[in-house]
Design an enzyme around this catalytic site. Structure first.
Site, PDB file in Angstrom:
ATOM      1  N   CYS A  11       0.982  -1.167  -0.012  1.00  0.00           N
ATOM      2  CA  CYS A  11      -0.030   0.079   0.025  1.00  0.00           C
ATOM      3  C   CYS A  11       0.680   1.225   0.147  1.00  0.00           C
ATOM      4  O   CYS A  11       1.528   1.367   1.043  1.00  0.00           O
ATOM      5  CB  CYS A  11      -0.873   0.029   1.021  1.00  0.00           C
ATOM      6  SG  CYS A  11      -1.800   1.536   1.451  1.00  0.00           S
ATOM      7  N   VAL A  51      -6.789   0.655   4.755  1.00  0.00           N
ATOM      8  CA  VAL A  51      -5.465   0.822   5.344  1.00  0.00           C
ATOM      9  C   VAL A  51      -4.930   2.178   4.865  1.00  0.00           C
ATOM     10  O   VAL A  51      -5.110   2.582   3.600  1.00  0.00           O
ATOM     11  CB  VAL A  51      -4.292  -0.206   5.480  1.00  0.00           C
ATOM     12  CG1 VAL A  51      -5.158  -1.115   6.093  1.00  0.00           C
ATOM     13  CG2 VAL A  51      -3.902  -0.605   4.148  1.00  0.00           C
ATOM     14  N   SER A  65      -4.386   8.612   5.308  1.00  0.00           N
ATOM     15  CA  SER A  65      -2.658   8.763   5.398  1.00  0.00           C
ATOM     16  C   SER A  65      -2.331  10.157   5.747  1.00  0.00           C
ATOM     17  O   SER A  65      -1.506  10.752   6.596  1.00  0.00           O
ATOM     18  CB  SER A  65      -2.220   8.133   4.401  1.00  0.00           C
ATOM     19  OG  SER A  65      -2.521   8.883   3.204  1.00  0.00           O
TER      20      SER A  65
HETATM   21  N1  LIG Z   1      -7.555   8.223   1.220  1.00  0.00           N
HETATM   22  C1  LIG Z   1      -6.779   6.903   1.671  1.00  0.00           C
HETATM   23  C2  LIG Z   1      -6.636   5.734   0.791  1.00  0.00           C
HETATM   24  C3  LIG Z   1      -6.201   4.602   1.356  1.00  0.00           C
HETATM   25  C4  LIG Z   1      -6.309   3.398   0.532  1.00  0.00           C
HETATM   26  O1  LIG Z   1      -7.074   3.357  -0.641  1.00  0.00           O
HETATM   27  N2  LIG Z   1      -5.829   2.330   0.769  1.00  0.00           N
HETATM   28  C5  LIG Z   1      -6.151   0.986   0.027  1.00  0.00           C
HETATM   29  C6  LIG Z   1      -4.611   0.096   0.013  1.00  0.00           C
HETATM   30  S1  LIG Z   1      -3.652   0.901  -0.689  1.00  0.00           S
HETATM   31  C7  LIG Z   1      -7.108   0.326   0.812  1.00  0.00           C
HETATM   32  O2  LIG Z   1      -7.175   0.122   2.116  1.00  0.00           O
HETATM   33  N3  LIG Z   1      -8.171  -0.475  -0.034  1.00  0.00           N
HETATM   34  C8  LIG Z   1      -9.041  -1.141   0.326  1.00  0.00           C
HETATM   35  C9  LIG Z   1     -10.593  -0.946  -0.011  1.00  0.00           C
HETATM   36  O3  LIG Z   1     -10.592   0.285  -0.689  1.00  0.00           O
HETATM   37  O4  LIG Z   1     -11.327  -1.703   0.347  1.00  0.00           O
HETATM   38  C10 LIG Z   1      -5.676   7.443   2.508  1.00  0.00           C
HETATM   39  O5  LIG Z   1      -5.083   8.352   2.090  1.00  0.00           O
HETATM   40  O6  LIG Z   1      -5.180   6.838   3.688  1.00  0.00           O
END
Ligand SMILES: N[C@@H](CCC(=O)N[C@@H](CS)C(=O)NCC(=O)O)C(=O)O
Length: 219
Positions: A11, A51, A65
């Site tokens: 990630c 995450v 994040s």
């Molecule tokens: N806007 C979020 C994006 C986080 C994100 O998209 N994480 C992905 C993994 S890289 C995730 O957890 N995806 C799982 C899902 O969307 O179900 C941040 O900046 O933390």
């Protein structure tokens, strides 16, 4: 304080927080989960099912994040965010733009055929040209000082570098300041140490398995 980051091994958003913690030499624990098959405790601490999640002293929980990074920055001086309010707001805007670019990169990696790939690549290049216009003499986004904006773009530029090696598109040749920024970021110990040791193999294998157009170049 005890910090625990909940992560998925590839990630880019979690990687931003890992870089911030490493830059600040703050000890932390990292727990990797399988997002396809998350542990039963995960939904209770991640309302969007994503995450990174940061646990602080076990019972305090943060997600997103950019929010996590600002909290870590404010509580572990010296700050990486610029002190001037305008500059800080400007940096926040470009961090948000960087999040959008990570989305574009993901869509490019997942594009099924060459036409889809070219469409996403061109969109990505157009966005990189906007970033190019923001960069000065470097080596970092704000000049000499490494900042949270650098932590936000390093994961994107690390992955683009891997893609360019396998299927060159001249993206950095067309945005030379972004290319120089990539070099400065990838030379930074906190950035180099922000992924698992076999990251490149895992990254290539994961996207090769997705069966998209780029996958065959990564295999
Ligand atoms: N806007 C979020 C994006 C986080 C994100 O998209 N994480 C992905 C993994 S890289 C995730 O957890 N995806 C799982 C899902 O969307 O179900 C941040 O900046 O933390």
């Amino acid at each position: 304080m005890a910090y625990q980051l909940i992560s998925f091994v590839l990630c880019p958003f979690v990687q931003r927080s890992v870089i911030t913690l490493k830059e600040k030499r703050v000890p932390f624990e990292i727990t990797y989960i399988d997002l396809q098959n998350p542990p039963e405790w995960f939904p209770a601490i991640s309302p969007m099912g994503k995450v990174p999640v940061l646990r602080v002293d076990q019972d305090r929980v943060l997600f997103e994040s950019a929010v996590i990074n600002e909290y870590l920055d404010e509580t572990n001086p010296p700050p990486l965010h610029p002190q001037d309010p305008w500059r800080r707001a400007h940096n926040r805007a470009w961090i948000e733009f960087g999040s959008n670019l990570i989305g574009r990169q993901y869509r490019m990696l997942m594009a099924l055929d060459e036409d889809g790939f070219i469409q996403e690549r061109d969109g990505l290049l157009a966005d990189l040209r906007y970033v190019e216009q923001q960069l000065g003499e470097g080596p970092f986004f704000n000049g000499a000082a490494f900042s949270l904006t650098d932590t936000a773009y390093a994961p994107l530029l690390m992955r683009l570098d891997l893609i360019e090696r396998r299927h060159p598109q001249g993206l950095f040749a067309q945005t030379p300041k972004v290319g120089a920024w990539r070099d400065a970021l990838l030379a930074r110990p906190a950035v180099r140490g922000s992924v698992v040791t076999d990251f490149q193999e895992r990254f290539n294998a994961y996207f090769a398995e997705q069966g998209g157009y780029l996958g065959k170049y990564l295999a």
